[in-house]
Every structure is written in structure tokens, then in C-alpha cells.
Scaffold this motif. Structure first.
Motif, mmCIF file in Angstrom:
data_model
loop_
_atom_site.group_PDB
_atom_site.id
_atom_site.type_symbol
_atom_site.label_atom_id
_atom_site.label_comp_id
_atom_site.label_asym_id
_atom_site.label_seq_id
_atom_site.Cartn_x
_atom_site.Cartn_y
_atom_site.Cartn_z
ATOM 1 N N THR A 154 -17.158 1.294 -9.006
ATOM 2 C CA THR A 154 -16.253 2.116 -8.201
ATOM 3 C C THR A 154 -16.964 3.262 -7.480
ATOM 4 O OG1 THR A 154 -15.796 3.469 -10.164
ATOM 5 C CG2 THR A 154 -14.317 1.618 -9.742
ATOM 6 N N GLN A 162 0.810 -1.216 0.000
ATOM 7 C CA GLN A 162 0.000 0.000 0.000
ATOM 8 C C GLN A 162 0.844 1.268 0.000
ATOM 9 O OE1 GLN A 162 -3.020 0.045 3.012
ATOM 10 N NE2 GLN A 162 -3.655 2.137 2.591
ATOM 11 N N ASN A 202 -18.511 3.593 -4.778
ATOM 12 C CA ASN A 202 -18.287 3.701 -3.330
ATOM 13 C C ASN A 202 -16.826 3.494 -2.946
ATOM 14 O OD1 ASN A 202 -21.088 4.137 -2.699
ATOM 15 N ND2 ASN A 202 -21.442 1.952 -3.061
ATOM 16 N N TYR A 203 -15.928 3.654 -3.906
ATOM 17 C CA TYR A 203 -14.505 3.520 -3.630
ATOM 18 C C TYR A 203 -14.045 4.557 -2.609
ATOM 19 C CZ TYR A 203 -12.559 0.192 -7.068
ATOM 20 O OH TYR A 203 -12.199 -0.921 -7.761
ATOM 21 N N THR A 204 -13.160 4.118 -1.714
ATOM 22 C CA THR A 204 -12.474 5.048 -0.813
ATOM 23 C C THR A 204 -11.252 5.610 -1.547
ATOM 24 O OG1 THR A 204 -10.993 3.364 0.076
ATOM 25 C CG2 THR A 204 -13.167 3.610 1.142
ATOM 26 N N PRO A 205 -10.623 6.653 -1.031
ATOM 27 C CA PRO A 205 -9.382 7.131 -1.656
ATOM 28 C C PRO A 205 -8.332 6.035 -1.818
ATOM 29 C CG PRO A 205 -10.203 8.797 -0.159
ATOM 30 C CD PRO A 205 -11.081 7.588 0.021
ATOM 31 N N ASP A 206 -8.210 5.153 -0.816
ATOM 32 C CA ASP A 206 -7.225 4.070 -0.943
ATOM 33 C C ASP A 206 -7.636 3.048 -1.992
ATOM 34 O OD1 ASP A 206 -5.256 4.962 0.714
ATOM 35 O OD2 ASP A 206 -5.942 3.861 2.477
ATOM 36 N N ASP A 207 -8.941 2.825 -2.141
ATOM 37 C CA ASP A 207 -9.396 1.952 -3.231
ATOM 38 C C ASP A 207 -8.953 2.518 -4.577
ATOM 39 O OD1 ASP A 207 -10.715 0.143 -1.558
ATOM 40 O OD2 ASP A 207 -12.609 1.258 -1.658
ATOM 41 N N TRP A 208 -9.065 3.827 -4.737
ATOM 42 C CA TRP A 208 -8.660 4.466 -5.990
ATOM 43 C C TRP A 208 -7.143 4.395 -6.178
ATOM 44 C CZ3 TRP A 208 -11.410 5.055 -10.004
ATOM 45 C CH2 TRP A 208 -12.780 5.381 -9.928
ATOM 46 N N ARG A 209 -6.398 4.527 -5.090
ATOM 47 C CA ARG A 209 -4.944 4.415 -5.198
ATOM 48 C C ARG A 209 -4.555 3.010 -5.661
ATOM 49 N NH1 ARG A 209 -2.124 5.289 -0.024
ATOM 50 N NH2 ARG A 209 -0.268 5.142 -1.370
ATOM 51 N N HIS A 255 -13.239 10.925 -9.993
ATOM 52 C CA HIS A 255 -13.821 9.686 -9.470
ATOM 53 C C HIS A 255 -14.336 8.796 -10.605
ATOM 54 C CE1 HIS A 255 -13.788 12.120 -5.817
ATOM 55 N NE2 HIS A 255 -13.983 11.016 -5.106
#
Length: 455
Positions: free
Chosen positions: A228, A195, A230-237, A286
């Protein structure tokens, strides 16, 4: 399907053997779903693409190249028919080329002009693989990245008695679609990084407050394409990390072809064109996937390596459409007169003169119909400084961006009075383009473009 208003000249006359020997070989390498910035030669330090960089160092890089349509089938249809996809009923994936065009595609014209036409990999118009002995091509590898480069290398190692047109159609980084759906990747899974090594978020990660609301509406209709929401910022990373690793994976495959060109000493009489059919949102605004007219989706790589590596390392700012203009450019290199009724503009002279100040075309247009059953249509018209975006419905459906100051598209100038004259000019450009390409309006008494009277 019958296609109206299509007039094409007779197929090219087969050249004499002496003339054919003077024609350059053309190798066309096309990836799927790769945004223009997804190369380290574009200054992106979140990935390393030594082979794409090698092409840029040996060739001419076009920074303002755009896809014809941000969807695989329609984009590729424009490349190989020379028409905008909507103009000939090819606006969606899964639509076959009309019978009236089947023997008048780029491959057929090239074959008639004396070229040996070879296809490997993804076709997608409409079948996944290119049918053997159709559209002017001999197929040497089906739709699969596994073994595709090796098939191309095997062809390049053969003895050639006439010029060849080789298409290498890679699928990656398109496997990001399967990743987003939590599926296995078709050509093999790749190792994720820890991560703390994932890339950061783009500066335009947030949505423009005056963005077209129909984009969110289309996103809500299709969970399969856009899982995507409901992706969190870390999901996007993590998404961005996997996307860049997939680009690196296809870069390594491209390297096998470039090594074969080196080994066979083919650079001296070969044009190598590298591009992608469309980009990916990569988390900007997003957004994942394609269809929307965001810059990450429609701005694609385009590198042209000329015979003898002429103009190596040059960069060009001119506007290029990698669909209809690609068709025109290949015809230009092959000595084929552009069929009547086509409006693509060849970029051959731009590459060969490599003059950034050379006047080319005032604007180009990308058009879209949202994928997977969506019915929203849209157009992005790019001029030297501005980008005008229009969707056919919804709030803030009209967008205007200053591409020198705001390439991330975060300030919609269409709502500001001081940009009214620029907005009106771009409306007129799009109106002219729609007339040229026979774009049907909403109704006879309602024009799609605001402020334009129906005719």
C-alpha cells in the motif's frame, strides 16, 4: 525448545459432578485483525454490526482492551499459554508451542477442571487448524470461515452433561490481507460498493511528523505485507470500504451462533467473550496490516456477556490485555488457580461489578516483533491517560501520547520538555515490566530504554 524460568502448578483437580454443574459454560468468539472501532456500537457509522452490537447490549464492553502482540500466532499463544509470547519463544508466526507447555495450555487446564473443550476454526499456534485431541480440545471444524458457525451451532444443539468451553475462531476480517495483495479472498469475494459510497479517510490519515522512522523502514522491506506504499487517497478509501464489508461478513456468521444460544436458552449459565487477536491500520498513518503499535492495530474489541446478561449495556474504561488477562479470566470462571509464574490479571470481577471507578491495574503492555523477517522490536505501555511506545532502534523511537486528547496519536509528547516527568514514569513502568518478563536487552552494557542503566 527449552523454556527457562517457567514454573507451573499441577493441573487442576477434576471437580465433583455437583460442582461442575454450577460452573458456567464459556463461549469464546475471536475474529482476526479487527480493530476496536470496527463495530457500529462503538459509534462507527461506516459499517453495521448488529450481532456484535447485540453482544454489547447484553454484556459489558471494555473500551481499553489491547492485544498482547499485534500478530496472530503470538497473540493467540498468549491467550492459550498465559505467557507473553516473547517470554516463551513464540514471537513469530509459525513457531510451535514449546514441549514444556504443550500439556499445560488453557484447554488442558479446563479439561482437567471438568470442562468439555471444543475448538472450531483458526488456531495458528502454529498450525492453521487446532490438531484434534491436542491441547485439551476436540476439534469440530478446521481453519475456514465457511461452515464454522454451523459447526458451532451443531455442537450447541447437543445435550450437555457437563460445562463446555467452546472456541469459535473466525479468520475475517483478515481477508483484507489478500485484498491488498490483489488476490482472491479465501472465504469468498465480496461485492464492492460504488466509489461515492466508500468511507472517508480517518482524521489521522497523515503520519505524525515525529513518528518512529523504523516503521517506514520495515514497510520498505516487505512489499508482500505492505503493498500500500503508493496508495492514493481513493485507494485507501476503497481499502477501508472492503475492510468494513469483511467485518460485516463475519458479524453475520457470529449471528448464527448467537441465534443458537437464544434457541437453546444458554444465556442463563454461559459467559460469552468476544474479541479479536489484533487490529489493522485501516489507513491511519497510511498503515495497513499489523505489527506496528498504532492504536488501530493494538486496541481491540472486548465484550463480556455474563450469565443472565448481568450488567447488560455497561461500558468499562479499565485496561485489559486480551492475551494473558484472558487466560487468567477463564481460569477464574472455571475455578482454576492461576498457575505459578503467570502474571495475567482476571477481568471477571470488573465485568461482574461493572464499576467504572474500580481500581484494576496501573498499566498493560503490548509487545511486537515485526512480521515477515523484520527484526524491529517494540513495546506499547498504556496507562489510564497516556500511551508510551518504544522501538528498539531508529529516530523518534520513543513516543508518548495523551489518550484523552489525542487518541489518533498525532502529537508526540516525548519530544516536549514539559512532559519529561510523565515520560520518566512510563520508562520506569516499562523497565519494571521488562524485568518481570525477562526481556533480553540489546547488550549487557546497553539498556533498550533510554536513560535506564543496565543492571
Amino acid at each position: 525448545m527449552k523454556v527457562k524460568n517457567i514454573m507451573l502448578c499441577a493441573t487442576a483437580v477434576v471437580p465433583s459432578l455437583a460442582w461442575a454443574k454450577e460452573l458456567p459454560n464459556i463461549i469464546y468468539i475471536v475474529t482476526d485483525q479487527q480493530t476496536a472501532s470496527a463495530m457500529s456500537c462503538m459509534g462507527n457509522d461506516d459499517l453495521h454490526t448488529p450481532n456484535m452490537d447485540k453482544l454489547a447490549q447484553a454484556g459489558v464492553l471494555f473500551r481499553n482492551a489491547y492485544c498482547s502482540t499485534p500478530l496472530s500466532g503470538p497473540a493467540r499463544a498468549a491467550m492459550f499459554t498465559g505467557y507473553t509470547s516473547h517470554e516463551v519463544g513464540l514471537a513469530r508466526n509459525g513457531t510451535p508451542i514449546p514441549d514444556s507447555l504443550r500439556t499445560r495450555t488453557l484447554g488442558t487446564l479446563m479439561q482437567n477442571a471438568g470442562y468439555d473443550c471444543i475448538y472450531a476454526g483458526k488456531w495458528h499456534v502454529h498450525t492453521a487448524s487446532m490438531p484434534d485431541k491436542e491441547f485439551g480440545f476436540t476439534t469440530i471444524h478446521p481453519h475456514s470461515d465457511n461452515g464454522l458457525a454451523e459447526a458451532c451451532v451443531g455442537f450447541l444443539e447437543q445435550k450437555h452433561t457437563k460445562p463446555f468451553f467452546l472456541v469459535a475462531g473466525f479468520d475475517n476480517p483478515h481477508n483484507i490481507c489478500e485484498y491488498a495483495r490483489s488476490q482472491n479472498l479465501p472465504w469468498g469475494n465480496i461485492e464492492d460498493l460504488p466509489q461515492n459510497e466508500w468511507p472517508g479517510l480517518p482524521l489521522n490519515f497523515a503520519k505524525n511528523p515525529y513518528d518512529a522512522d523504523v516503521i517506514s523502514y520495515e514497510q520498505s522491506l516487505n512489499y508482500s505485507a505492505y503493498p500500500t506504499r503508493n496508495y492514493t487517497p481513493d485507494d485507501w478509501r476503497r481499502y477501508r470500504n472492503l475492510y468494513y464489508r469483511l467485518v460485516e461478513k463475519v458479524d453475520a456468521e457470529i449471528g448464527k451462533i448467537l441465534n443458537a444460544i437464544d434457541k437453546q436458552d444458554l444465556w442463563k449459565n454461559t459467559v460469552v467473550i468476544f474479541t479479536s487477536d489484533h487490529g489493522d491500520g485501516v489507513g491511519a498513518h497510511h498503515w495497513n496490516q499489523k505489527s506496528a503499535l498504532y492504536e488501530e492495530v493494538v486496541n481491540i474489541p472486548l465484550i463480556v456477556t455474563l450469565p443472565g446478561k448481568k450488567n447488560a449495556g455497561k461500558e468499562m474504561p479499565q485496561l485489559v490485555n486480551n492475551g494473558v488477562d484472558f487466560f487468567a479470566a477463564v481460569c477464574d470462571w472455571a475455578g482454576i488457580r492461576l498457575p505459578e509464574g503467570l502474571h495475567g490479571v482476571s477481568f471477571r470481577s470488573l465485568a461482574e461489578k461493572a464499576d467504572p471507578s474500580l481500581k484494576h491495574q496501573d498499566y498493560i503492555v503490548t509487545e511486537t516483533t515485526f512480521d515477515k523477517g523484520g527484526n524491529t522490536r517494540g513495546w506499547a505501555l498504556r496507562t489510564s491517560r497516556y500511551k508510551y511506545v518504544l522501538y528498539d532502534k531508529g529516530r523518534y523511537r520513543e513516543q508518548l501520547f495523551d489518550m484523552e486528547k489525542d487518541r489518533g496519536e498525532m502529537r508526540n509528547l516525548a519530544i516536549e520538555e514539559k512532559y519529561k516527568e510523565i515520560l520518566l514514569q512510563h520508562r520506569e513502568y516499562l523497565h519494571d515490566w521488562m524485568k518481570l518478563h525477562h526481556v533480553a536487552q540489546i547488550r549487557k552494557d546497553v539498556h533498550t530504554i533510554p536513560g535506564v542503566n543496565p543492571e
